[in-house]
Design a protein around this motif. Structure first.
Motif, PDB file in Angstrom:
ATOM      1  N   LYS A 136      10.467  20.290   1.068  1.00 20.86           N
ATOM      2  CA  LYS A 136       9.957  19.884   2.375  1.00 20.86           C
ATOM      3  C   LYS A 136       8.448  19.608   2.320  1.00 20.86           C
ATOM      4  N   PRO A 137       7.635  20.470   1.635  1.00 18.62           N
ATOM      5  CA  PRO A 137       6.195  20.160   1.538  1.00 18.62           C
ATOM      6  C   PRO A 137       5.913  18.828   0.827  1.00 18.62           C
ATOM      7  N   ASP A 138       6.735  18.480  -0.171  1.00 17.64           N
ATOM      8  CA  ASP A 138       6.547  17.186  -0.847  1.00 17.64           C
ATOM      9  C   ASP A 138       6.796  16.029   0.115  1.00 17.64           C
TER      10      ASP A 138
ATOM     11  N   LEU B 162       0.825  -1.208   0.000  1.00 18.80           N
ATOM     12  CA  LEU B 162       0.000   0.000   0.000  1.00 18.80           C
ATOM     13  C   LEU B 162       0.858   1.256   0.000  1.00 18.80           C
ATOM     14  N   LEU B 163       2.151   1.087   0.180  1.00 21.71           N
ATOM     15  CA  LEU B 163       3.071   2.223   0.199  1.00 21.71           C
ATOM     16  C   LEU B 163       3.921   2.222  -1.062  1.00 21.71           C
ATOM     17  N   THR B 164       4.164   3.415  -1.584  1.00 21.96           N
ATOM     18  CA  THR B 164       5.073   3.539  -2.719  1.00 21.96           C
ATOM     19  C   THR B 164       6.501   3.414  -2.205  1.00 21.96           C
ATOM     20  N   GLU B 165       7.433   3.155  -3.116  1.00 18.75           N
ATOM     21  CA  GLU B 165       8.844   3.077  -2.718  1.00 18.75           C
ATOM     22  C   GLU B 165       9.299   4.396  -2.102  1.00 18.75           C
ATOM     23  N   ARG B 166       8.818   5.498  -2.645  1.00 21.79           N
ATOM     24  CA  ARG B 166       9.197   6.823  -2.132  1.00 21.79           C
ATOM     25  C   ARG B 166       8.669   7.010  -0.696  1.00 21.79           C
ATOM     26  N   GLN B 167       7.429   6.576  -0.445  1.00 18.73           N
ATOM     27  CA  GLN B 167       6.861   6.684   0.900  1.00 18.73           C
ATOM     28  C   GLN B 167       7.668   5.840   1.884  1.00 18.73           C
ATOM     29  N   LYS B 168       8.043   4.644   1.468  1.00 23.56           N
ATOM     30  CA  LYS B 168       8.846   3.775   2.336  1.00 23.56           C
ATOM     31  C   LYS B 168      10.182   4.433   2.660  1.00 23.56           C
ATOM     32  N   GLU B 169      10.765   5.043   1.642  1.00 24.20           N
ATOM     33  CA  GLU B 169      12.052   5.716   1.826  1.00 24.20           C
ATOM     34  C   GLU B 169      11.938   6.850   2.844  1.00 24.20           C
ATOM     35  N   VAL B 170      10.882   7.635   2.715  1.00 29.28           N
ATOM     36  CA  VAL B 170      10.652   8.744   3.646  1.00 29.28           C
ATOM     37  C   VAL B 170      10.473   8.204   5.061  1.00 29.28           C
ATOM     38  N   LEU B 171       9.685   7.155   5.219  1.00 29.50           N
ATOM     39  CA  LEU B 171       9.456   6.577   6.545  1.00 29.50           C
ATOM     40  C   LEU B 171      10.744   6.010   7.139  1.00 29.50           C
ATOM     41  N   ARG B 172      11.583   5.405   6.301  1.00 25.87           N
ATOM     42  CA  ARG B 172      12.871   4.884   6.791  1.00 25.87           C
ATOM     43  C   ARG B 172      13.739   6.021   7.337  1.00 25.87           C
ATOM     44  N   TYR B 173      13.801   7.116   6.582  1.00 29.94           N
ATOM     45  CA  TYR B 173      14.593   8.264   7.033  1.00 29.94           C
ATOM     46  C   TYR B 173      14.011   8.877   8.309  1.00 29.94           C
TER      47      TYR B 173
ATOM     48  N   LEU C 137      15.651  11.752  10.935  1.00 31.24           N
ATOM     49  CA  LEU C 137      15.893  12.888  10.057  1.00 31.24           C
ATOM     50  C   LEU C 137      14.674  13.808   9.997  1.00 31.24           C
ATOM     51  N   THR C 138      14.927  15.075   9.800  1.00 31.20           N
ATOM     52  CA  THR C 138      13.840  16.049   9.666  1.00 31.20           C
ATOM     53  C   THR C 138      13.300  16.015   8.242  1.00 31.20           C
ATOM     54  N   LEU C 139      12.151  16.645   8.054  1.00 35.56           N
ATOM     55  CA  LEU C 139      11.572  16.719   6.710  1.00 35.56           C
ATOM     56  C   LEU C 139      12.534  17.415   5.756  1.00 35.56           C
TER      57      LEU C 139
END
Length: 134
Positions: free
Chosen positions: A34-36, A5-16, A21-23
């Motif tokens: 940052k808004p993205d 249900l998560l895109t690779e990009r979403q997974k990457e953001v969650l890992r960071y 890490l900050t936004l």
């Protein structure tokens, strides 16, 4: 996983984010704004929340509701009430209270803060003796 249900990009953001890490730091690493990153994280967390709600609904089909831990209650008090309710019904629970508390905390980080329940959490007993929350 292809059908996530998560895109690779979403997974990457969650890992960071899990690494602390900050936004803005994530945005700099991924070459975006940052808004993205905020939107990616927000959508990922919403997808996870919806998936959890779906699984909770599925798991509760073959469970026995035992009690609800009320928002604002002390987690330790709520767990001992749960054990008391199970004892009234002559249900032997497989876990000791501390193990159950630790598991519930790790499974419900958005619903439990420290020792306190932030939102109502229903506790169920599955046919195999496993305690689950919904």
């Amino acid at each position: 996983m292809k059908n996530s249900l998560l895109t690779e990009r979403q997974k990457e953001v969650l890992r960071y984010r899990k690494k602390g890490l900050t936004l803005q730091q994530i945005a700099d690493i991924l070459g975006t704004s940052k808004p993205d990153i905020f939107i990616l994280e927000k959508r990922a967390l919403e997808n996870i929340r919806r998936a959890r709600a779906s699984l909770d609904s599925l798991w509760t089909l073959s469970t026995t509701p035992i009690c609800t831990m009320k928002a604002g209650s002390d987690l330790f008090d709520a767990i001992f009430l749960f054990y008391a309710e199970a004892a009234k019904r002559a249900i032997k629970l497989p876990e000791d209270p501390i193990e159950l508390i630790n598991r519930l905390r790790s499974e419900n980080p958005e619903r439990i803060h420290g020792r306190y329940v932030k939102v109502d959490i229903a506790l169920y007993l599955r046919e195999d003796g496993e305690v689950c929350s919904g």
